[in-house]
Design an enzyme around this catalytic site. Structure first.
Site, PDB file in Angstrom:
ATOM      1  N   ILE A 129       6.674  10.980   5.030  1.00 26.99           N
ATOM      2  CA  ILE A 129       8.182  10.701   4.933  1.00 26.99           C
ATOM      3  C   ILE A 129       8.605   9.091   5.534  1.00 26.99           C
ATOM      4  CG2 ILE A 129       9.141  13.091   5.433  1.00 26.99           C
ATOM      5  CD1 ILE A 129       9.411  12.257   8.318  1.00 26.99           C
ATOM      6  N   GLY A 130       7.703   8.561   5.531  1.00 28.05           N
ATOM      7  CA  GLY A 130       7.681   7.060   5.817  1.00 28.05           C
ATOM      8  C   GLY A 130       6.424   6.181   5.788  1.00 28.05           C
ATOM      9  N   GLY A 132       4.675   2.265   6.830  1.00 30.78           N
ATOM     10  CA  GLY A 132       4.752   0.994   7.432  1.00 30.78           C
ATOM     11  C   GLY A 132       3.499   0.103   7.318  1.00 30.78           C
ATOM     12  N   PHE A 134       1.560  -0.529   9.926  1.00 32.00           N
ATOM     13  CA  PHE A 134       0.665  -0.090  10.960  1.00 32.00           C
ATOM     14  C   PHE A 134       0.675   1.376  11.132  1.00 32.00           C
ATOM     15  CE2 PHE A 134       1.900  -4.562  11.885  1.00 32.00           C
ATOM     16  CZ  PHE A 134       0.739  -5.108  12.105  1.00 32.00           C
ATOM     17  N   LYS A 152       4.152  10.475  13.847  1.00 29.46           N
ATOM     18  CA  LYS A 152       3.876   8.781  13.773  1.00 29.46           C
ATOM     19  C   LYS A 152       2.413   8.614  13.726  1.00 29.46           C
ATOM     20  CE  LYS A 152       6.054   4.620  15.667  1.00 29.46           C
ATOM     21  NZ  LYS A 152       6.783   4.216  16.509  1.00 29.46           N
ATOM     22  N   ASP A 246      17.295  -3.344  20.460  1.00 31.88           N
ATOM     23  CA  ASP A 246      17.240  -3.125  18.776  1.00 31.88           C
ATOM     24  C   ASP A 246      18.293  -2.144  18.442  1.00 31.88           C
ATOM     25  OD1 ASP A 246      16.747  -4.065  16.335  1.00 31.88           O
ATOM     26  OD2 ASP A 246      14.948  -3.125  16.081  1.00 31.88           O
TER      27      ASP A 246
END
Length: 478
Positions: A129-130, A132, A134, A152, A246
């Site tokens: 679902i994602g 990146g 790393f 993750k 952030d």
């Protein structure tokens, strides 16, 4: 302890000790677990008394703690001995300790602190679902009860630098420390031969950023209720001695679709423990257009950088655009740097505007704290508990298309959170890290103005951020 054990990503190569013989850091007398266990010594099993106090494993001798070990980020796994039966092995810094007995309650308790092995025995990955630089994020189910989680996954081959290890430890430490209904939950951590796995709650509602894009600018009442929930979560984060650094719509999630009652702050990759003297390895971090001006200006800063970001979010919800709307990316950065806010573009009541200016005061000493903001008159209904629960019905309105400026920000900064199926994770190797405070955060309240005699003074060693890995940016000379 002469048996060769598996290397761990979390081991400190500069440390070789396992047991600590001096006094416990915690003076709390509460023992969460205590029992007689069997340990092997000289090929024979001997009875001993062990205890657990939070994340410390205690070894008793004549009812006195003889030695202890900090279990945070140590490795834990089940083992089996043909004579003693099932036991637990705790490994740290290439050394280990094994004990046998009624270990199941101990394992279930320690999984919140220790890193586990054999991820595939506990979870089934369903779909990605994602993605990146790393890490990858997967939707997964627990094999025991079928519950859904977001996993993750960090590839260790891409985390080779020392800073990567320290950054991971910092992020995990902070997420374990903060327990709040409006903060994403980290359940447990696994390490495999190639990957690290962070087991997080699965948030079905997507990013607040996506919700704002498809919705009409918020009414003042709807904005009031959402900002109140966010401030309560931020206040809880600050009480733990943590700065998020952030906060933005991409890092605020909805647990359920179109349900603003149940929001959740995520992505603690740039979070850090508060340091009165500004000892953060990376001090200028975040996303341009969403950060406090003192952070861009290389000035000493504290918790109130998060408050400024909440003010920016409040402005966006009401005005439907950024307070630093500019012709291009550099213009946005400059407006953010000098805190040039067009408050007249935000249509608020007098009391609402008073709060917004208190949140976005460019002088951090005069800026409101989270607690002061929560006590503001604008939240009178929330504070009197007379405000009923609310749901946002799906709007037929469409927020204006992203301007050229907003597209530039999207191109130059991280605009997604790794915990949503709608995310497009940009990079998941955080930086904001200081080695000296990895295990325990300082007991520091919101910083009083007395601690900042000169916020304008610069800290030695603060320079441009190096090339972006996540939520970091380089600025042209300002």
């Amino acid at each position: 302890m002469d048996e060769k054990i598996k290397d761990s990503f979390f081991d400190d190569p500069e440390t070789t000790t396992f047991w600590i013989n001096n006094s416990l850091p915690s003076q709390d007398q509460i023992l969460h677990l205590q029992d007689s266990m069997y340990i092997q010594k000289d090929q024979e099993f001997h009875k001993c008394t062990l205890g657990i106090q939070y994340h410390y494993l205690l070894y008793f001798k004549q009812q006195t703690v003889q030695k202890w070990v900090n279990l945070n980020n140590s490795t834990m796994e089940y083992i089996k001995h043909q004579t003693a039966g099932v036991g637990i092995r705790i490994s740290k810094h290439k050394q280990y300790f094994e004990f046998f007995g009624d270990v199941e309650p101990w394992y279930n308790y320690l999984r919140q602190y220790c890193v586990q092995r054999n991820f595939s025995q506990s979870y089934t990955l369903l779909k990605k679902i994602g993605q990146g630089n790393f890490a990858e994020v997967y939707k997964a189910t627990n094999k025991l009860d079928g519950a859904e989680y977001a996993i993750k996954c960090f590839r260790k081959s891409k985390l080779k630098e020392k800073i990567d290890r320290l950054s991971m430890i910092k992020e995990i430490s902070i997420m374990k420390k903060i327990q709040h209904e409006s903060v994403i939950k980290l359940y447990e951590v696994f390490e495999g031969p190639e990957c690290l796995y962070l087991v997080l709650e699965y948030l079905r509602g997507g990013e607040l950023y996506q919700f704002i894009k498809k919705s009409h600018p918020f009414s003042e009442e709807k904005c009031q209720k959402l900002i109140y929930r966010i401030l309560k979560a931020v206040h809880s984060i600050h009480e733990k001695g943590v700065l998020h650094r952030d906060l933005k719509p991409e890092n605020i999630m909805l647990r359920n679709k179109d349900d603003l009652d149940n929001i959740c702050i995520g992505d603690f990759g740039l979070a850090d423990y508060y340091s009165p003297n500004g000892q953060y390895l990376f001090t200028r971090c975040g996303t341009p257009g969403y950060v406090a001006p003192e952070l861009l200006q290389d000035k000493l800063y504290d918790y109130k950088v998060d408050i400024y970001s909440v003010g920016i979010l409040m402005f966006i919800l009401i005005a439907g655009k950024s307070p630093f709307d500019g012709k291009d990316y550099d213009d946005v950065v400059m407006r953010n740097y000098y805190a040039k806010v067009k408050f007249e573009d935000c249509k608020l009541s007098e009391v609402g505007m008073h709060l917004l200016k208190g949140l976005m005061n460019k002088n951090p000493i005069e800026r409101l704290s989270a607690q002061e903001a929560l006590n503001h008159q604008w939240f009178a209904k929330e504070n009197s508990n007379k405000c009923s629960q609310f749901k946002i019905r799906k709007q037929n309105y469409v927020l204006k298309k992203l301007t050229h400026c907003e597209l530039q920000i999207k191109k130059n900064s991280t605009l997604s959170t790794q915990f949503s199926p709608l995310s497009s994770i940009s990079s998941l190797s955080p930086y904001g890290i200081t080695k000296y405070n990895l295990d325990d955060s300082p007991k520091s309240p919101n910083t009083p103005s007395a601690q900042h005699p000169s916020l304008a003074s610069k800290i030695t060693g603060m320079g441009q951020l190096r090339p972006v890995r996540r939520s970091q940016f380089t600025l042209k000379q300002i």
